[in-house]
Enzyme design. Structure first.
Site, PDB file in Angstrom:
ATOM      1  N   LYS A  52      34.466  39.357  17.130  1.00  0.00           N
ATOM      2  CA  LYS A  52      33.143  40.174  17.473  1.00  0.00           C
ATOM      3  C   LYS A  52      33.339  41.345  16.485  1.00  0.00           C
ATOM      4  O   LYS A  52      32.274  41.607  15.838  1.00  0.00           O
ATOM      5  CB  LYS A  52      33.239  40.444  19.012  1.00  0.00           C
ATOM      6  N   GLN A  96      34.465  42.784  27.721  1.00  0.00           N
ATOM      7  CA  GLN A  96      35.132  41.478  27.798  1.00  0.00           C
ATOM      8  C   GLN A  96      35.566  41.073  29.099  1.00  0.00           C
ATOM      9  O   GLN A  96      36.272  41.894  29.822  1.00  0.00           O
ATOM     10  CB  GLN A  96      36.162  41.672  26.837  1.00  0.00           C
ATOM     11  N   ASP A 119      25.043  40.899  26.565  1.00  0.00           N
ATOM     12  CA  ASP A 119      25.641  39.840  27.229  1.00  0.00           C
ATOM     13  C   ASP A 119      24.423  39.426  28.083  1.00  0.00           C
ATOM     14  O   ASP A 119      24.558  37.923  28.524  1.00  0.00           O
ATOM     15  CB  ASP A 119      26.833  40.217  28.057  1.00  0.00           C
TER      16      ASP A 119
HETATM   17  N1  GUN Z   1      34.538  36.015  28.370  1.00  0.00           N
HETATM   18  C1  GUN Z   1      34.030  34.722  28.112  1.00  0.00           C
HETATM   19  N2  GUN Z   1      32.867  34.571  27.593  1.00  0.00           N
HETATM   20  C2  GUN Z   1      32.425  35.796  27.654  1.00  0.00           C
HETATM   21  C3  GUN Z   1      30.989  36.296  27.299  1.00  0.00           C
HETATM   22  O1  GUN Z   1      30.187  35.527  26.999  1.00  0.00           O
HETATM   23  N3  GUN Z   1      30.843  37.741  27.280  1.00  0.00           N
HETATM   24  C4  GUN Z   1      31.803  38.368  27.891  1.00  0.00           C
HETATM   25  N4  GUN Z   1      31.649  39.539  27.966  1.00  0.00           N
HETATM   26  N5  GUN Z   1      33.222  38.065  28.238  1.00  0.00           N
HETATM   27  C5  GUN Z   1      33.334  36.720  28.181  1.00  0.00           C
END
Ligand code: GUN
Length: 296
Positions: A52, A96, A119
């Site tokens: 990211k 996350q 998200d």
């Molecule tokens: N962990 C696995 N996939 C995701 C996601 O799409 N967003 C977040 N914040 N954590 C994750």
């Protein structure tokens, strides 16, 4: 059988975002800013957060990662989130997942401002998604939609079977595909579904997001179906230097010959997720600027 690679689709998204974000920065004098919160030391989470950060760098977005020890208190995280919510420079906030067990994921996600929820996990945004209102769409489901569109896979009138009912993938992809405009007939299956094979065998498009390595074999799949494998599982592999390799929830070698099209793992849907997060970050920055202009 066509392999549905994610890379060319993600590249197309990045090229478009490069143009759009340059135009946005030029016209607003504001650089989109993503704040990421990472708790603990899960290696997969570390690797996702690093991807990211690199994606932000590529697009010239500002970003900050707040790293916390496994033992961090909920109060500490809530206090940071409140600060980030109020910070006019921050456009997007992402916590996350998964979080350690002592933290209440719902409380934490619900305290992110819906306007900064890149998200799309906040209940207000989930509700809007279900209603078909404009809202940030969770990144992995949005990536799946982009891939279906890119490869010209029609969803109208098709029977889509989604295996998995997670908040991150199963629920939102189901809600997106039955909306007007996409018009699929959607069945959701999960760990308690009886006669799973009989149901998945009806799917024109089978979306699998259950986190069980190579669970779906050819017996679960109709001849000529499109298979979207959302799983990313690490399995031990002593032949690899790192000691593991990645496989999906679908047994690719067994299933692929039976399909008309299938996403590989790695290299399929997973590649799209970060690109869609960048899309959502730019979108959040835009919405906030538009709102600022309306208020001014
Ligand atoms: N962990 C696995 N996939 C995701 C996601 O799409 N967003 C977040 N914040 N954590 C994750």
């Amino acid at each position: 059988m066509e392999t549905l690679w994610g890379k060319p689709v993600a590249e197309e998204v990045y090229l478009q975002l490069e143009e759009e974000s340059a135009r946005f920065i030029e016209s607003t004098d504001h650089v989109p800013h993503l704040a990421v919160i990472l708790v603990g030391s899960d290696p997969a989470s570390f690797s996702y957060v690093s991807m990211k950060e690199k994606a932000c760098d590529r697009l010239g977005f500002d970003h900050a990662t707040y790293r916390f020890d496994e033992s961090v208190s909920e109060e500490r995280l809530l206090s940071l989130l409140s600060k980030l919510n109020d910070d006019p420079l921050v456009d997007g906030i992402l916590v996350q997942l998964p979080l350690p067990g002592h933290l209440d994921t719902t409380t934490i996600l619900d305290s992110i401002s819906p306007q900064k929820d890149v998200d799309g996990f906040h209940p207000v945004n989930v509700g809007n998604l279900l209603l078909g209102n404009p809202s940030p769409v969770p990144c992995t489901p949005l990536g799946i939609l982009k891939m279906l569109e890119h490869y010209g896979i029609e969803t109208a009138g098709k029977h889509v079977v989604v295996v998995g009912r997670s908040d991150i993938v199963g629920k939102p992809i189901a809600a997106l595909l039955f909306q007007k405009g996409r018009d699929a007939t959607v069945t959701i299956c999960h760990s308690k579904t009886q006669n799973l094979r009989d149901i998945t065998s009806l799917a024109d498009i089978l979306v699998v997001a259950i986190g069980k390595p190579r669970f779906i074999t050819s017996g679960y799949v109709k001849e000529g179906a499109v298979v979207i494998d959302v799983g990313i599982n690490r399995i031990e592999d002593p032949d690899r230097i790192r000691g593991y390799r990645l496989v999906g929830d679908v047994d690719y070698d067994d299933v692929a010959p039976k399909t008309s099209a299938i996403t590989p793992v790695p290299g399929g849907v997973g590649v799209m997720t970060v690109a869609m997060l960048m899309n959502n970050t730019l979108q959040a920055a835009r919405m906030r600027r538009d709102e600022a202009e309306i208020l001014a």
